[in-house]
Each structure stands twice: as structure tokens, then as C-alpha cells.
Motif scaffolding. Sequence first.
Motif, PDB file in Angstrom:
ATOM      1  N   VAL A 132     157.778 -40.161 -26.917  1.00  0.00           N
ATOM      2  CA  VAL A 132     159.046 -39.994 -26.215  1.00  0.00           C
ATOM      3  C   VAL A 132     158.882 -40.520 -24.793  1.00  0.00           C
ATOM      4  CG1 VAL A 132     160.782 -38.342 -25.430  1.00  0.00           C
ATOM      5  CG2 VAL A 132     159.598 -37.978 -27.615  1.00  0.00           C
ATOM      6  N   LEU A 133     159.770 -41.455 -24.402  1.00  0.00           N
ATOM      7  CA  LEU A 133     159.647 -42.142 -23.119  1.00  0.00           C
ATOM      8  C   LEU A 133     160.972 -42.117 -22.373  1.00  0.00           C
ATOM      9  CD1 LEU A 133     157.852 -45.355 -24.475  1.00  0.00           C
ATOM     10  CD2 LEU A 133     156.737 -43.366 -23.421  1.00  0.00           C
ATOM     11  N   PRO A 134     161.093 -41.363 -21.290  1.00  0.00           N
ATOM     12  CA  PRO A 134     162.279 -41.501 -20.445  1.00  0.00           C
ATOM     13  C   PRO A 134     162.205 -42.808 -19.661  1.00  0.00           C
ATOM     14  CG  PRO A 134     161.116 -39.418 -20.041  1.00  0.00           C
ATOM     15  CD  PRO A 134     160.195 -40.306 -20.826  1.00  0.00           C
ATOM     16  N   ALA A 135     163.283 -43.594 -19.679  1.00  0.00           N
ATOM     17  CA  ALA A 135     163.287 -44.876 -18.962  1.00  0.00           C
ATOM     18  C   ALA A 135     164.726 -45.297 -18.712  1.00  0.00           C
ATOM     19  CB  ALA A 135     162.548 -45.943 -19.754  1.00  0.00           C
ATOM     20  N   ARG A 136     164.981 -45.854 -17.540  1.00  0.00           N
ATOM     21  CA  ARG A 136     166.347 -46.216 -17.163  1.00  0.00           C
ATOM     22  C   ARG A 136     166.877 -47.427 -17.930  1.00  0.00           C
ATOM     23  NH1 ARG A 136     166.319 -48.262 -12.393  1.00  0.00           N
ATOM     24  NH2 ARG A 136     168.588 -48.194 -12.213  1.00  0.00           N
ATOM     25  N   LEU A 137     166.076 -48.465 -18.078  1.00  0.00           N
ATOM     26  CA  LEU A 137     166.471 -49.705 -18.771  1.00  0.00           C
ATOM     27  C   LEU A 137     167.719 -50.351 -18.190  1.00  0.00           C
ATOM     28  CD1 LEU A 137     165.979 -48.709 -22.538  1.00  0.00           C
ATOM     29  CD2 LEU A 137     164.255 -49.299 -20.838  1.00  0.00           C
ATOM     30  N   PRO A 138     167.795 -50.561 -16.881  1.00  0.00           N
ATOM     31  CA  PRO A 138     168.993 -51.207 -16.329  1.00  0.00           C
ATOM     32  C   PRO A 138     169.221 -52.616 -16.872  1.00  0.00           C
ATOM     33  CG  PRO A 138     167.233 -51.132 -14.687  1.00  0.00           C
ATOM     34  CD  PRO A 138     166.801 -50.254 -15.823  1.00  0.00           C
ATOM     35  N   GLU A 139     168.146 -53.292 -17.325  1.00  0.00           N
ATOM     36  CA  GLU A 139     168.288 -54.649 -17.875  1.00  0.00           C
ATOM     37  C   GLU A 139     168.428 -54.647 -19.396  1.00  0.00           C
ATOM     38  OE1 GLU A 139     164.964 -56.948 -16.608  1.00  0.00           O
ATOM     39  OE2 GLU A 139     165.364 -56.677 -14.479  1.00  0.00           O
ATOM     40  N   GLY A 140     168.599 -53.479 -20.001  1.00  0.00           N
ATOM     41  CA  GLY A 140     168.700 -53.418 -21.447  1.00  0.00           C
ATOM     42  C   GLY A 140     167.385 -53.793 -22.105  1.00  0.00           C
ATOM     43  N   ALA A 141     167.430 -54.713 -23.060  1.00  0.00           N
ATOM     44  CA  ALA A 141     166.202 -55.164 -23.721  1.00  0.00           C
ATOM     45  C   ALA A 141     165.383 -56.062 -22.795  1.00  0.00           C
ATOM     46  CB  ALA A 141     166.538 -55.908 -25.005  1.00  0.00           C
TER      47      ALA A 141
ATOM     48  N   ASN B  20     163.306 -52.633 -18.408  1.00  0.00           N
ATOM     49  CA  ASN B  20     163.868 -53.063 -19.687  1.00  0.00           C
ATOM     50  C   ASN B  20     163.038 -52.531 -20.842  1.00  0.00           C
ATOM     51  OD1 ASN B  20     161.732 -55.096 -20.319  1.00  0.00           O
ATOM     52  ND2 ASN B  20     162.583 -56.158 -18.542  1.00  0.00           N
ATOM     53  N   LEU B  21     163.600 -52.636 -22.046  1.00  0.00           N
ATOM     54  CA  LEU B  21     162.956 -52.068 -23.233  1.00  0.00           C
ATOM     55  C   LEU B  21     161.693 -52.824 -23.602  1.00  0.00           C
ATOM     56  CD1 LEU B  21     163.251 -49.879 -25.386  1.00  0.00           C
ATOM     57  CD2 LEU B  21     164.608 -51.492 -26.742  1.00  0.00           C
ATOM     58  N   TYR B  22     161.669 -54.126 -23.379  1.00  0.00           N
ATOM     59  CA  TYR B  22     160.483 -54.935 -23.658  1.00  0.00           C
ATOM     60  C   TYR B  22     159.275 -54.358 -22.928  1.00  0.00           C
ATOM     61  CZ  TYR B  22     157.593 -59.234 -23.745  1.00  0.00           C
ATOM     62  OH  TYR B  22     156.592 -60.155 -23.900  1.00  0.00           O
ATOM     63  N   GLN B  23     159.418 -54.112 -21.627  1.00  0.00           N
ATOM     64  CA  GLN B  23     158.305 -53.597 -20.840  1.00  0.00           C
ATOM     65  C   GLN B  23     158.039 -52.123 -21.139  1.00  0.00           C
ATOM     66  OE1 GLN B  23     156.253 -55.320 -19.066  1.00  0.00           O
ATOM     67  NE2 GLN B  23     157.325 -57.274 -19.024  1.00  0.00           N
ATOM     68  N   THR B  24     159.063 -51.321 -21.240  1.00  0.00           N
ATOM     69  CA  THR B  24     158.890 -49.893 -21.493  1.00  0.00           C
ATOM     70  C   THR B  24     158.179 -49.627 -22.807  1.00  0.00           C
ATOM     71  OG1 THR B  24     160.806 -49.242 -20.166  1.00  0.00           O
ATOM     72  CG2 THR B  24     160.153 -47.738 -21.922  1.00  0.00           C
ATOM     73  N   SER B  25     158.458 -50.444 -23.821  1.00  0.00           N
ATOM     74  CA  SER B  25     157.852 -50.225 -25.142  1.00  0.00           C
ATOM     75  C   SER B  25     156.340 -50.382 -25.121  1.00  0.00           C
ATOM     76  CB  SER B  25     158.467 -51.181 -26.170  1.00  0.00           C
ATOM     77  OG  SER B  25     158.067 -52.527 -25.947  1.00  0.00           O
ATOM     78  N   ARG B  26     155.805 -51.019 -24.066  1.00  0.00           N
ATOM     79  CA  ARG B  26     154.355 -51.099 -23.951  1.00  0.00           C
ATOM     80  C   ARG B  26     153.718 -49.708 -23.945  1.00  0.00           C
ATOM     81  NH1 ARG B  26     152.461 -56.124 -22.021  1.00  0.00           N
ATOM     82  NH2 ARG B  26     154.095 -57.549 -21.320  1.00  0.00           N
ATOM     83  N   ALA B  27     154.387 -48.767 -23.312  1.00  0.00           N
ATOM     84  CA  ALA B  27     153.824 -47.419 -23.225  1.00  0.00           C
ATOM     85  C   ALA B  27     153.619 -46.815 -24.611  1.00  0.00           C
ATOM     86  CB  ALA B  27     154.738 -46.527 -22.384  1.00  0.00           C
ATOM     87  N   ALA B  28     154.553 -47.054 -25.520  1.00  0.00           N
ATOM     88  CA  ALA B  28     154.414 -46.525 -26.876  1.00  0.00           C
ATOM     89  C   ALA B  28     153.227 -47.141 -27.600  1.00  0.00           C
ATOM     90  CB  ALA B  28     155.699 -46.774 -27.666  1.00  0.00           C
ATOM     91  N   THR B  29     153.061 -48.459 -27.477  1.00  0.00           N
ATOM     92  CA  THR B  29     151.955 -49.098 -28.189  1.00  0.00           C
ATOM     93  C   THR B  29     150.615 -48.821 -27.512  1.00  0.00           C
ATOM     94  OG1 THR B  29     152.397 -51.197 -27.039  1.00  0.00           O
ATOM     95  CG2 THR B  29     153.402 -50.889 -29.201  1.00  0.00           C
ATOM     96  N   TYR B  30     150.616 -48.585 -26.200  1.00  0.00           N
ATOM     97  CA  TYR B  30     149.369 -48.201 -25.535  1.00  0.00           C
ATOM     98  C   TYR B  30     148.880 -46.868 -26.083  1.00  0.00           C
ATOM     99  CZ  TYR B  30     149.447 -51.831 -21.890  1.00  0.00           C
ATOM    100  OH  TYR B  30     149.404 -53.025 -21.213  1.00  0.00           O
ATOM    101  N   VAL B  31     149.808 -45.951 -26.355  1.00  0.00           N
ATOM    102  CA  VAL B  31     149.445 -44.648 -26.922  1.00  0.00           C
ATOM    103  C   VAL B  31     149.033 -44.777 -28.382  1.00  0.00           C
ATOM    104  CG1 VAL B  31     150.352 -42.393 -27.590  1.00  0.00           C
ATOM    105  CG2 VAL B  31     150.869 -43.321 -25.326  1.00  0.00           C
TER     106      VAL B  31
END
Length: 407
Positions: free
Chosen positions: A305-314, A279-290
Motif C-alpha cells: 500500500v503506497l500513498p502518493a499524489r500522482l499529479p502527473e498521472g501515469a 507519477n505512477l511510473y516512478q511510484t510503482s518502483r516502491a512496490a517492486t523494491y519491496v
Amino acid sequence: MSDDEYDLPFGAGTLTVSLPDCEVDVAVPAGGEPVDPRAAAEAALDDPHGPPIDEIVDAGDDVCLVVTDVTRATPDEALVAAMVERLPVERDRITIVLGLGLHRPMTDDEIEAGLGEFADLARNHDPDATVEVGTVDGVSIRVNPSVADADTVLATGMVEPHQYAGFSGGAKTVVIGAGAEPVIRHTHGPDLLAEPGVRLGRIDDNPFREFIDRAGDLAGPDFCVNVTHGPAGILGAAAGDPRAVVRDLAETAREALSVTVTGEYDAVLGGVAAPKDANLYQTSRAATYVLLGANNPVRAGGRVVLPARLPEGAGEGRGEKRFYDRLSSGASADAVFEEMREGYEPGAQRAFVLARALRDHEVWITNSEHPEVVEDCLMHAADSPEEAIEPGSRVLVVPDALSTLLV
């Protein structure tokens, strides 16, 4: 694969990205030799930090074991098995609590996959049904009733880079995972997150970590077995006193995950491995870690730029929904950040931290199943990384953005 192609984790496989018109550097940490989780846990239990587990637990104890949830790639079944075989108690005296925090409940299939033969002992944590075990700095420390009622509290955990705690693991599995909104509201609120010591990769003089450890003195765990990981897999385990376990494995993680970066880049292309890409909540961690780590390599106005599936949406949990509501209702990153400085609901802190990063940089999520959710949340969606990265850009590729410390 040609010299201008790069593989990133994507779902259960990989995504190959071609950047022939860009100047590219790749940040690959040293990593380390992977170990068998069960064998590493056994070795850690043989040489714990403090008294061994069979001296911590008495034969007549009711034991509560708090484990990580589906958002952590912790080999919980192996860690639980290693502990249980050394406990001087019958199986019917053991309860397992799934440390959800404010994330969604785990499904039966996820519990079975994560805990195997111990799945029948597990129950999802409910943050609305908790018991106070004391206070720290005036904050009510509330935990799952099974934790509060237990004679001994044990825990698993993953010691990995964490935006606020420096490194996760230790008491955090119990205090946050099996905790309630008052602690999450305090630890993830704007005042504490604004403290200079609250940062990725820092344990010493970190007010967030210090609060979690003090709360753990009240709530537990009394003993934990944690692991850490690198690009190749699990790198080691430690057992015993939670503070010592985190410090031990954080040192292992730093050596394995740190990469020195010089200069500025137009874009960072980061990989987000499962389960964080759910989901976007977890994936967005990568942006803030950088962007909010020890060394931000992105120029002002540049992008992650982060490729991510996000099957759960946000995301489907309470915290994830609050994250989405805050970002999707904001006119701009600046507006969201300034509004949230006045306070916000527990779980919404990811929106606050992300808005801070978005004030000066763009975040693009590509290849997702829910591009409309990405756009709603003040970010940019694209069909591929090649579409999101402008030709001629200077690009830093970070294949595992959540497990790489840029220094």
C-alpha cells in the motif's frame, strides 16, 4: 501522535496513518548523519578515486557535464558548482545536458530550481538526436551530440538502490540519461532483466551494471561526483572514476539503508518521497523494491500500500506512456507478463517488472489525484491507507520504501 499512528512522506509534507486494529512493525534503517552536499563534494574532490579533476580536464577542452533530471533528488547545483570552480576552462566551454533518458523534458522552472546559476548552460536531452560512439556486445552506444563532441565528459549522480543496476549512479547518468533507445532496449529488455545477477542492491556479477560500465568506457563520464542519501538527507559524496565512486557510495548506502526483516506480513505500507511520487511510473518502483528485493516480506496474496499524489498521472514521458499503454491494455498481470516476455519497447520495462510482482500480490495506491489511472493499470485505488489495509492485518510500515533495503 499516538502509538498506533505513523507518519509517511506525502507531497511536500507528511501523511499520518492510523492502524489501531493491526499488528504493526516499522522498518527504519539506521540512516546516518546528514552532510552539507557542497562541503561533501568539495571533500570528495580533494580526495578523488583516481586523478583529480583539474588533471582530467585541459585548459582548451570543451566540457560536457551530464546531470540528473527531476526524477532524482540530487543536489545538482551544489555538485556542479564544486566541479566548475576547479575546472581550468572558461564558462563558455561548458555545456550541461539534462539526463532525461526517456523521461519528459524538464521545464524552465525545474531547471532553474535544480541548477540555479548554471541553468543557462543546460539543455534537455533528446533521445532521438544522438551520435554513435561505439558498440558493446553488438549494441550501438549512442549519446547526446554534446557528449559525443566533448573533449571531457563529467557527470553528477545519485547512488541509491536500483532495481536493475543494483545501485544507480556512475556511468548510468551518461549512458542512460544522455543515451538512446538501443541501449535502453538492450539493458531494460526481458532477456537481461531475467539474469539472476540483475537485482536490487547488487553490484558484483550484475550483468546490467557491467554493461553500463563498459558502455561508459566509450561514452563517459571521464570523471563524476555522486552522492548517496538516507532518511535524514545526503550522507556522503565521492568523486573520480565512475566504477570506484559507485562502489564507495554503495557501501555507505548499504550500511545506512539495510533493515533485517523476519516473517511474513499481510501488507507493507510504504512511503514514497518526492519527487518519486509525481507519477505512477516512478511510484510503482516502491512496490517492486519491496516485492522483488532480496527479502520479500509479503505473504502470497498480500499487498503493498503506497500513498502518493500522482499529479502527473501515469507520467508524461515516452517511457511512462509506454508503461501505461502496456498495463492499461492488459487483461491481467499474468497476460501482460507473458506477452512482454517476447519483447517490448524501451521504457515499457517498468510495466514488465510490475506485472511480474502483480502476479502474486496486490498493489494499492491511495490518496492520489488520479485513482482512475491506478485502476487502469491493474492496481487498486483507495482514498486512504486505512481503507486499503484490512483490520487485523500484520503490517510492516516502511516509511521510505525506495531507500530501504529489506534483507
